[in-house]
Design a protein around this motif. Structure first.
Motif, PDB file in Angstrom:
ATOM      1  N   ASN A 209       0.885  -1.163   0.000  1.00  0.00           N
ATOM      2  CA  ASN A 209       0.000   0.000   0.000  1.00  0.00           C
ATOM      3  C   ASN A 209       0.922   1.211   0.000  1.00  0.00           C
ATOM      4  OD1 ASN A 209      -2.051   1.812   0.236  1.00  0.00           O
ATOM      5  ND2 ASN A 209      -2.817   1.056   2.197  1.00  0.00           N
ATOM      6  N   LEU A 210       1.128   1.798  -1.167  1.00  0.00           N
ATOM      7  CA  LEU A 210       2.185   2.775  -1.347  1.00  0.00           C
ATOM      8  C   LEU A 210       1.654   4.186  -1.515  1.00  0.00           C
ATOM      9  CD1 LEU A 210       4.163   0.730  -4.007  1.00  0.00           C
ATOM     10  CD2 LEU A 210       4.517   0.729  -1.559  1.00  0.00           C
ATOM     11  N   LYS A 211       2.227   5.095  -0.773  1.00  0.00           N
ATOM     12  CA  LYS A 211       1.979   6.516  -0.978  1.00  0.00           C
ATOM     13  C   LYS A 211       3.112   7.062  -1.835  1.00  0.00           C
ATOM     14  CE  LYS A 211      -0.730   7.655   3.078  1.00  0.00           C
ATOM     15  NZ  LYS A 211      -0.849   8.532   4.231  1.00  0.00           N
ATOM     16  N   ASP A 212       3.084   8.357  -2.086  1.00  0.00           N
ATOM     17  CA  ASP A 212       4.098   9.030  -2.897  1.00  0.00           C
ATOM     18  C   ASP A 212       5.497   8.771  -2.343  1.00  0.00           C
ATOM     19  OD1 ASP A 212       5.655  10.731  -4.379  1.00  0.00           O
ATOM     20  OD2 ASP A 212       4.711  12.563  -3.666  1.00  0.00           O
ATOM     21  N   GLY A 213       6.376   8.191  -3.152  1.00  0.00           N
ATOM     22  CA  GLY A 213       7.770   7.974  -2.773  1.00  0.00           C
ATOM     23  C   GLY A 213       8.039   6.680  -2.030  1.00  0.00           C
ATOM     24  N   ASP A 214       7.036   5.843  -1.802  1.00  0.00           N
ATOM     25  CA  ASP A 214       7.222   4.598  -1.048  1.00  0.00           C
ATOM     26  C   ASP A 214       7.670   3.452  -1.948  1.00  0.00           C
ATOM     27  OD1 ASP A 214       6.470   5.813   1.275  1.00  0.00           O
ATOM     28  OD2 ASP A 214       4.435   4.976   1.306  1.00  0.00           O
ATOM     29  N   ARG A 215       8.180   2.407  -1.289  1.00  0.00           N
ATOM     30  CA  ARG A 215       8.558   1.163  -1.972  1.00  0.00           C
ATOM     31  C   ARG A 215       7.950  -0.004  -1.211  1.00  0.00           C
ATOM     32  NH1 ARG A 215      14.642  -0.313  -3.676  1.00  0.00           N
ATOM     33  NH2 ARG A 215      13.994   0.865  -5.489  1.00  0.00           N
ATOM     34  N   GLY A 216       7.390  -0.949  -1.947  1.00  0.00           N
ATOM     35  CA  GLY A 216       6.813  -2.154  -1.359  1.00  0.00           C
ATOM     36  C   GLY A 216       7.435  -3.384  -1.976  1.00  0.00           C
ATOM     37  N   MET A 217       7.042  -4.553  -1.445  1.00  0.00           N
ATOM     38  CA  MET A 217       7.667  -5.790  -1.898  1.00  0.00           C
ATOM     39  C   MET A 217       6.637  -6.912  -1.954  1.00  0.00           C
ATOM     40  SD  MET A 217      10.653  -7.916  -0.015  1.00  0.00           S
ATOM     41  CE  MET A 217       9.633  -9.125   0.766  1.00  0.00           C
ATOM     42  N   GLY A 218       6.821  -7.818  -2.907  1.00  0.00           N
ATOM     43  CA  GLY A 218       5.993  -9.004  -3.028  1.00  0.00           C
ATOM     44  C   GLY A 218       6.795 -10.115  -3.681  1.00  0.00           C
ATOM     45  N   ILE A 219       6.268 -11.339  -3.595  1.00  0.00           N
ATOM     46  CA  ILE A 219       6.931 -12.515  -4.165  1.00  0.00           C
ATOM     47  C   ILE A 219       6.064 -13.046  -5.308  1.00  0.00           C
ATOM     48  CG2 ILE A 219       7.757 -14.855  -3.692  1.00  0.00           C
ATOM     49  CD1 ILE A 219       9.317 -12.817  -2.133  1.00  0.00           C
ATOM     50  N   TRP A 220       6.712 -13.425  -6.398  1.00  0.00           N
ATOM     51  CA  TRP A 220       6.015 -14.036  -7.526  1.00  0.00           C
ATOM     52  C   TRP A 220       6.842 -15.193  -8.045  1.00  0.00           C
ATOM     53  CZ3 TRP A 220       1.260 -13.908  -9.215  1.00  0.00           C
ATOM     54  CH2 TRP A 220       0.975 -14.554 -10.406  1.00  0.00           C
ATOM     55  N   ILE A 221       6.176 -16.313  -8.345  1.00  0.00           N
ATOM     56  CA  ILE A 221       6.846 -17.471  -8.934  1.00  0.00           C
ATOM     57  C   ILE A 221       6.257 -17.698 -10.317  1.00  0.00           C
ATOM     58  CG2 ILE A 221       7.243 -19.956  -8.759  1.00  0.00           C
ATOM     59  CD1 ILE A 221       7.198 -19.609  -5.728  1.00  0.00           C
ATOM     60  N   GLY A 222       7.113 -17.647 -11.309  1.00  0.00           N
ATOM     61  CA  GLY A 222       6.668 -17.850 -12.679  1.00  0.00           C
ATOM     62  C   GLY A 222       7.259 -16.810 -13.607  1.00  0.00           C
ATOM     63  N   PRO A 223       7.101 -17.003 -14.914  1.00  0.00           N
ATOM     64  CA  PRO A 223       7.714 -16.103 -15.892  1.00  0.00           C
ATOM     65  C   PRO A 223       6.942 -14.804 -16.125  1.00  0.00           C
ATOM     66  CG  PRO A 223       6.603 -17.885 -17.017  1.00  0.00           C
ATOM     67  CD  PRO A 223       6.510 -18.182 -15.546  1.00  0.00           C
ATOM     68  N   LYS A 224       5.663 -14.744 -15.716  1.00  0.00           N
ATOM     69  CA  LYS A 224       4.842 -13.559 -15.973  1.00  0.00           C
ATOM     70  C   LYS A 224       4.037 -13.246 -14.719  1.00  0.00           C
ATOM     71  CE  LYS A 224       3.059 -12.940 -20.061  1.00  0.00           C
ATOM     72  NZ  LYS A 224       2.211 -12.984 -21.255  1.00  0.00           N
ATOM     73  N   ALA A 225       4.182 -12.025 -14.213  1.00  0.00           N
ATOM     74  CA  ALA A 225       3.465 -11.604 -13.004  1.00  0.00           C
ATOM     75  C   ALA A 225       2.087 -11.079 -13.381  1.00  0.00           C
ATOM     76  CB  ALA A 225       4.254 -10.526 -12.271  1.00  0.00           C
ATOM     77  N   HIS A 226       1.086 -11.497 -12.616  1.00  0.00           N
ATOM     78  CA  HIS A 226      -0.287 -11.023 -12.792  1.00  0.00           C
ATOM     79  C   HIS A 226      -0.581 -10.084 -11.626  1.00  0.00           C
ATOM     80  CE1 HIS A 226      -0.595 -14.125 -15.826  1.00  0.00           C
ATOM     81  NE2 HIS A 226      -0.238 -15.015 -14.926  1.00  0.00           N
ATOM     82  N   LEU A 227      -0.549  -8.786 -11.908  1.00  0.00           N
ATOM     83  CA  LEU A 227      -0.711  -7.768 -10.878  1.00  0.00           C
ATOM     84  C   LEU A 227      -2.045  -7.064 -11.035  1.00  0.00           C
ATOM     85  CD1 LEU A 227       2.775  -6.024 -11.174  1.00  0.00           C
ATOM     86  CD2 LEU A 227       2.135  -7.858  -9.620  1.00  0.00           C
TER      87      LEU A 227
ATOM     88  N   GLU B 225      -9.189   3.498  -9.145  1.00  0.00           N
ATOM     89  CA  GLU B 225      -9.244   2.896 -10.471  1.00  0.00           C
ATOM     90  C   GLU B 225      -8.524   1.556 -10.387  1.00  0.00           C
ATOM     91  OE1 GLU B 225      -7.643   3.925 -14.974  1.00  0.00           O
ATOM     92  OE2 GLU B 225      -7.403   5.381 -13.371  1.00  0.00           O
ATOM     93  N   ASN B 226      -9.179   0.472 -10.806  1.00  0.00           N
ATOM     94  CA  ASN B 226      -8.571  -0.855 -10.789  1.00  0.00           C
ATOM     95  C   ASN B 226      -7.994  -1.174 -12.160  1.00  0.00           C
ATOM     96  OD1 ASN B 226      -9.296  -1.294  -8.142  1.00  0.00           O
ATOM     97  ND2 ASN B 226     -11.199  -2.334  -8.667  1.00  0.00           N
ATOM     98  N   ILE B 227      -6.707  -1.557 -12.165  1.00  0.00           N
ATOM     99  CA  ILE B 227      -6.017  -1.870 -13.413  1.00  0.00           C
ATOM    100  C   ILE B 227      -5.300  -3.201 -13.226  1.00  0.00           C
ATOM    101  CG2 ILE B 227      -4.324  -1.091 -15.100  1.00  0.00           C
ATOM    102  CD1 ILE B 227      -4.692   1.743 -13.913  1.00  0.00           C
ATOM    103  N   LYS B 228      -5.416  -4.079 -14.222  1.00  0.00           N
ATOM    104  CA  LYS B 228      -4.738  -5.377 -14.180  1.00  0.00           C
ATOM    105  C   LYS B 228      -3.636  -5.409 -15.226  1.00  0.00           C
ATOM    106  CE  LYS B 228      -8.629  -7.977 -12.409  1.00  0.00           C
ATOM    107  NZ  LYS B 228      -9.481  -9.142 -12.552  1.00  0.00           N
ATOM    108  N   TYR B 229      -2.517  -6.043 -14.844  1.00  0.00           N
ATOM    109  CA  TYR B 229      -1.368  -6.173 -15.741  1.00  0.00           C
ATOM    110  C   TYR B 229      -0.872  -7.608 -15.741  1.00  0.00           C
ATOM    111  CZ  TYR B 229      -0.840  -1.094 -15.868  1.00  0.00           C
ATOM    112  OH  TYR B 229      -1.054   0.240 -16.063  1.00  0.00           O
ATOM    113  N   ASP B 230      -0.485  -8.086 -16.912  1.00  0.00           N
ATOM    114  CA  ASP B 230       0.281  -9.320 -17.057  1.00  0.00           C
ATOM    115  C   ASP B 230       1.663  -8.878 -17.503  1.00  0.00           C
ATOM    116  OD1 ASP B 230      -1.762 -11.056 -16.381  1.00  0.00           O
ATOM    117  OD2 ASP B 230      -2.518 -11.166 -18.423  1.00  0.00           O
ATOM    118  N   LEU B 231       2.603  -8.952 -16.592  1.00  0.00           N
ATOM    119  CA  LEU B 231       3.912  -8.358 -16.791  1.00  0.00           C
ATOM    120  C   LEU B 231       4.979  -9.440 -16.930  1.00  0.00           C
ATOM    121  CD1 LEU B 231       5.142  -5.495 -16.733  1.00  0.00           C
ATOM    122  CD2 LEU B 231       5.508  -5.823 -14.310  1.00  0.00           C
ATOM    123  N   PRO B 232       5.617  -9.567 -18.099  1.00  0.00           N
ATOM    124  CA  PRO B 232       6.703 -10.550 -18.225  1.00  0.00           C
ATOM    125  C   PRO B 232       7.892 -10.119 -17.369  1.00  0.00           C
ATOM    126  CG  PRO B 232       6.531  -9.237 -20.227  1.00  0.00           C
ATOM    127  CD  PRO B 232       5.396  -8.824 -19.336  1.00  0.00           C
TER     128      PRO B 232
END
Length: 156
Positions: free
Chosen positions: A64-82, A95-102
């Motif tokens: 949950n990031l405000k201006d200038g923050d950094r967060g972290m998460g773990i993903w296993i696989g070649p493409k992240a679904h965010l 606004e809800n936005i979905k990404y499939d990020l290689p």
């Protein structure tokens, strides 16, 4: 003839196991994702970060990031679904936005600049490798204790 069949079966089993290993290396590659909510210049235009960005992975909030923050998460696989819940300004609807990020296979830690991702920057501009800062130890702080005989005193 019977020995040739056994050798052939053993070779086939080894080839299949090696193929499975290569497939699992590709599919099971783990990444630590770092999300930056920092301003960025895209194609000559500077974009300020949104007021708040919630990053969800598999429906679970990881940052949950405000201006200038950094967060972290773990993903296993070649493409992240965010999934991102973006609040551009305080008091404005989300606004809800979905990404499939290689994800790059050569990086363990991947930094994703959310401002670049949201403002359609080039892939190489908003994705980078996370490089931790090296910690330097100060040898002046260490004190070596020497006993009366001038030895280090590791027993008799």
């Amino acid at each position: 003839m019977k020995n040739n069949k056994h050798i052939l079966y053993k070779i086939i089993v080894v080839v299949v196991l090696v193929a499975i290993c290569f497939i699992m290396i590709y599919i099971g590659r783990g990444h630590t994702l770092y999300f930056d909510n920092k301003g960025m210049e895209v194609n000559g235009t500077y974009y300020n970060p949104p007021y708040r960005v919630k990053v969800l992975i598999k429906g679970k909030e990881v940052a949950n990031l405000k201006d200038g923050d950094r967060g972290m998460g773990i993903w296993i696989g070649p493409k992240a679904h965010l999934e991102l819940e973006v609040t551009k300004e305080r008091g404005v609807a989300k606004e809800n936005i979905k990404y499939d990020l290689p994800l790059p296979r050569k990086y363990d830690g991947v930094v994703i600049n959310l401002v670049g991702l949201l403002n359609v920057a080039n892939y190489d501009e908003y994705i980078s490798e996370f490089i931790p800062l090296a910690t330097v130890t100060n040898s002046e702080d260490e004190e070596v204790v020497i006993d009366d005989l001038g030895e280090l005193g590791f027993g008799e």
